[in-house]
Every structure is written in structure tokens, then in C-alpha cells.
Scaffold this active site. Sequence first.
Site, short mmCIF file in Angstrom:
data_model
loop_
_atom_site.label_atom_id
_atom_site.label_comp_id
_atom_site.label_asym_id
_atom_site.label_seq_id
_atom_site.Cartn_x
_atom_site.Cartn_y
_atom_site.Cartn_z
CG ASN A 209 -0.23 -0.20 2.38
OD1 ASN A 209 0.47 1.07 2.87
ND2 ASN A 209 -0.25 -1.18 3.19
CG ASP A 278 -6.90 -5.79 6.98
OD1 ASP A 278 -6.39 -5.67 7.88
OD2 ASP A 278 -7.71 -4.72 6.37
CE LYS A 288 9.38 -12.13 -13.86
NZ LYS A 288 10.09 -11.50 -15.04
N PRO A 305 -2.79 -12.14 10.77
CG PRO A 305 -0.78 -12.45 12.03
CD PRO A 305 -1.36 -12.65 10.78
CG ASP A 306 -5.72 -6.80 14.57
OD1 ASP A 306 -4.89 -5.95 15.10
OD2 ASP A 306 -6.92 -6.23 14.08
CG PHE A 323 -1.80 5.79 13.78
CD1 PHE A 323 -1.02 5.62 15.06
CD2 PHE A 323 -1.70 6.94 13.24
CE1 PHE A 323 -0.35 6.68 15.44
CE2 PHE A 323 -1.29 7.89 13.38
CZ PHE A 323 -0.45 7.88 14.60
CE LYS A 337 -10.13 0.54 11.07
NZ LYS A 337 -9.34 1.04 10.14
CE LYS A 341 -7.81 -2.68 14.88
NZ LYS A 341 -6.61 -3.74 13.94
O1 PMT Z 1 3.25 6.10 6.39
P1 PMT Z 1 2.48 7.38 6.08
O2 PMT Z 1 2.53 7.67 4.59
O3 PMT Z 1 3.06 8.47 6.74
O4 PMT Z 1 0.98 7.35 6.37
C1 PMT Z 1 0.50 7.24 7.60
C2 PMT Z 1 -0.73 6.34 7.89
C3 PMT Z 1 -1.58 6.65 7.11
C4 PMT Z 1 -0.37 4.81 7.50
C5 PMT Z 1 -0.89 6.16 9.24
O5 PMT Z 1 -1.20 7.38 9.81
C6 PMT Z 1 -2.19 5.35 9.61
O6 PMT Z 1 -3.29 5.73 9.36
N1 PMT Z 1 -2.03 3.94 10.10
C7 PMT Z 1 -2.88 3.06 9.93
C8 PMT Z 1 -3.37 2.56 8.79
C9 PMT Z 1 -4.90 1.70 9.07
O7 PMT Z 1 -5.98 2.23 8.74
O8 PMT Z 1 -4.56 0.48 9.44
P2 PMT Z 1 -5.94 -0.42 9.92
O9 PMT Z 1 -7.22 0.35 10.03
O10 PMT Z 1 -5.94 -1.44 8.94
O11 PMT Z 1 -5.50 -0.86 11.28
C10 PMT Z 1 -5.98 -0.24 12.47
C11 PMT Z 1 -4.89 -0.40 13.60
O12 PMT Z 1 -4.72 -1.56 13.55
C12 PMT Z 1 -3.46 0.16 13.25
O13 PMT Z 1 -2.92 0.66 14.21
C13 PMT Z 1 -2.79 -0.86 12.44
O14 PMT Z 1 -1.13 -0.66 12.53
C14 PMT Z 1 -2.95 -2.17 13.35
N2 PMT Z 1 -3.20 -3.45 12.69
C15 PMT Z 1 -4.01 -3.73 11.74
C16 PMT Z 1 -4.13 -4.71 10.80
C17 PMT Z 1 -3.27 -5.99 11.23
N3 PMT Z 1 -3.25 -7.06 10.87
N4 PMT Z 1 -2.42 -5.53 12.33
C18 PMT Z 1 -2.29 -4.50 13.07
O15 PMT Z 1 -1.61 -4.12 13.99
#
Ligand code: PMT
Length: 397
Positions: A209, A278, A288, A305-306, A323, A337, A341
Site C-alpha cells: 500500500n 489485512d 516467478k 493476524p491482527d 492508528f 476499531k 481492538k
Molecule cells: O506512512 P505514511 O505515509 O506517513 O501514512 C501514515 C498512515 C496513514 C499509514 C498512518 O497514519 C495510519 O493511519 N496507519 C494505520 C492505517 C490503518 O488504517 O490501519 P488499519 O485500519 O488497517 O488498522 C488499525 C490499527 O490496527 C492500526 O494501528 C494498524 O497498525 C493495526 N493493525 C491492523 C491490521 C493488522 N493485521 N495488524 C495491526 O496491527
Amino acid sequence: MELKGKRIVLGVTGGIAAYKAAELVRLLGKQGADVQVAMTEGATHFVTATTFQALSGKPVYLDQWDARMPNAMAHIDLSRQADLIIVAPASADFLARIAHGMADDLLATMVLARDCPLLVAPAMNRQMWENPATRRNVAQLAVDGVGILGPASGEQACGEVGAGRMLEPEEIVEAVIAFFAPKVLAGRKLLMTAGPTFEAIDPVRGITNLSSGRMGYAVARAAQQAGAEVTLVSGPVGLAAPQGVERVKVQSALDMHAAVMARAAEADIFIGVAAVADYRVANAAEHKLKKDSGGIPPIELVENPDILAEVAALKDGPFCVGFAAESQNLEAYAQTKRRKKNIPLIAGNLIQDGFGGDDNRLVLFDDAGTHPLAPAPKSVLARQLVEHIAQLLTGKD
Ligand code: PMT
């Protein structure tokens, strides 16, 4: 402008690294610092006072008996106006003199008479640095509360290789910014993630991403400057590790999960800034994929895994911060979220504000409510987030 309003006296002593002090003046000024340069006589053999005057916009002080000071007390007046004295480069001779409390030129007298902190960035030949006399002097200065920046190792002006190179001006500026940062996370161990993950389809292709890592790296830097011991588990990004931060490089969500879970029990704080995939490819190819191998290859996805949820579920685990990047309904989605979590704090940002770029707009959600932060550079938002975390932790202690 992370040094806005700070008054810094930069002392320059005799050594070939004196030419780098010119860049240091420029960079300190760029960060908003008010820089006053004072040189030893030896330094003037390497760089002229005019260079420093042009860069700092102020006359340079060289002589204890400078007639510009009405009271003839340059050593007192200059240090009383300063929030910090930095000596860069600091020669072996200068370190020896100040370790012994000598006051035989303007700079040494000012250091002796100072009532503000002192940082020195040693620069000298590797044998001079390793000499027992220098080792004793540096050890004494450290005991006296002087901050020693470096030196670095590498090729020296004399052609020899070893320890004794002055830190680069950018590194010294980082150390100065860190010096002034309130130590609100002193003694805390902070583990965090940043950047994207890369889920392989075959050895050269994958699903990833647009996360640049900038937000996470800014948080790592701010936390380190606030006194935390920071370990940053980072997906593939093109950024240098912030000074003083331990970086663990990973590719996939599974790698990130393993690196975090191996360290989570030791951490006081965990922050998930990474945009973790995810799903990963269940049937990643060992070799390849060939276009002519017959038909479009099917890609099967399986859930990752989360990481954040797992760390939050640990018994006696760290204080967890998440985040959330959303394209709409920021509050509702971020709060969902946070609850799902089971974490005390989540920082929400809109995708158009957060991904890539140097600026962002964050809204913090915690038990006390919603805290919108004004749009700002990621470095500024990172400091505000760190302060918010410190406040929540202080309330918990
Ligand atoms: O890197 P930049 O270009 O500066 O951009 C920053 C950012 C936009 C990536 C950052 O600010 C941000 O928002 N990161 C979280 C992205 C997100 O939406 O993640 P999520 O909704 O998939 O997950 C929510 C939270 O769970 C996050 O803290 C993520 O790190 C965590 N997570 C998610 C999925 C997973 N399998 N494991 C996790 O730990």
C-alpha cells in the site's frame, strides 16, 4: 522550526572539521535558533570569522578582551544570554583545557563561567581520541555533566581510519533538538510499527500500500527525543532510522507480527502506525510467475493476524495505541476499531491527509473523548501524540 527561540552559542575550535561548523550554523538557524559564534584562535586557521558572521548574521567573538562588550566581560555576557553552548568541533586540546577548568581563552573562560548546559562534539585524529589522556578528559567531562556527541568512526582527513570524526551537522542538530525536548517518556520502553507491509505473490511481485512510513518514523523520533527507548518494527520504506532508535526491518505482516510478538512483553507502550495488509497470498509462488504459463494465475487470500489486537490482549501487556486511516466517517470507524481492538487510544486520520506527504491532520480518541489536533507537519503531530500518551500514562501510574 524545532529550535525556535532557542539561544545557542556555538564554539568552534581548531580542527579540519571546523568547515562543517559553517553548515551547522546554517542548519541551526534554519530550525529557528538564534546562533552566536565564538571561535578559538586555532579555529581561524581553518575557517574565517567572516564565514560565520555571514551565516549567523552576527559578529563573531574571538577575544576575551573584545572592545564591543561595554563591560569587557564577553565570557560572562555571552554565556548568560545562552540556553545552550555547543562546541563543535571540540579539539583534544580544548577538551583537555576545559576538563581541567582552564580559562586561557574566550571560549574556555565562557565554558567555565557558564550557567547553561554544554554539549561538545569531539573531532580529532583516532590516536589522539584513543590516547589515555583524552579518554581521562572525556570521562571527567561526562562526570561533570557535559554532553558528549560522538565522535563517529570512519575515514579521517589525515587518511587514517578510526574513531574521531565529528558527527555530521545534521546529526548534531538532531541531538540539540532531542536535548531540548521535554523527557515525558523517560525510562519507558516503546515498541511500534510503521510503514506498509509487502505480501509476496511471487519472488518479485506483491501486494502492498501507499504508506511512506513518515508518520510512524516521526512518532519514533519524537518518542526517542522524549526519552523513551524506542524499537521500530518497520515495513519496507525509503527512510533512514531516526537517531537513537533501534530499527527492525520486516517485509510481510507475518514478519511484522513475529518481530512485535517477540518484543511486546518487554514494552511499556505499543503504537501501531503501520498500514498492515489485512490479507496475504496463500498460494505465493516459489518461482516467478510466467505470463505464458496458461491463463491468469489465481491469487488466494488468507487473513493476517491482527498485531495490535494481539498485543492489546496480552496479560500485563503494554499501553496500546492504534492508528486508523479512513476515507469517511472518521470518528465512527476509528471508535469502532478502538473498541474492537480494546485499546485506550486511537489516532484517526483521513486517507487523503495521512498517506505520504510531510503533513497530516490527526484526531485522537480516548476514554475522555475526542481531541482534534490542528493540521501540521507529521513531526509536530508526533510530538503532540507523545505528550498525550505521556499524560494518559501519568494518570495511570
Ligand atoms: O506512512 P505514511 O505515509 O506517513 O501514512 C501514515 C498512515 C496513514 C499509514 C498512518 O497514519 C495510519 O493511519 N496507519 C494505520 C492505517 C490503518 O488504517 O490501519 P488499519 O485500519 O488497517 O488498522 C488499525 C490499527 O490496527 C492500526 O494501528 C494498524 O497498525 C493495526 N493493525 C491492523 C491490521 C493488522 N493485521 N495488524 C495491526 O496491527
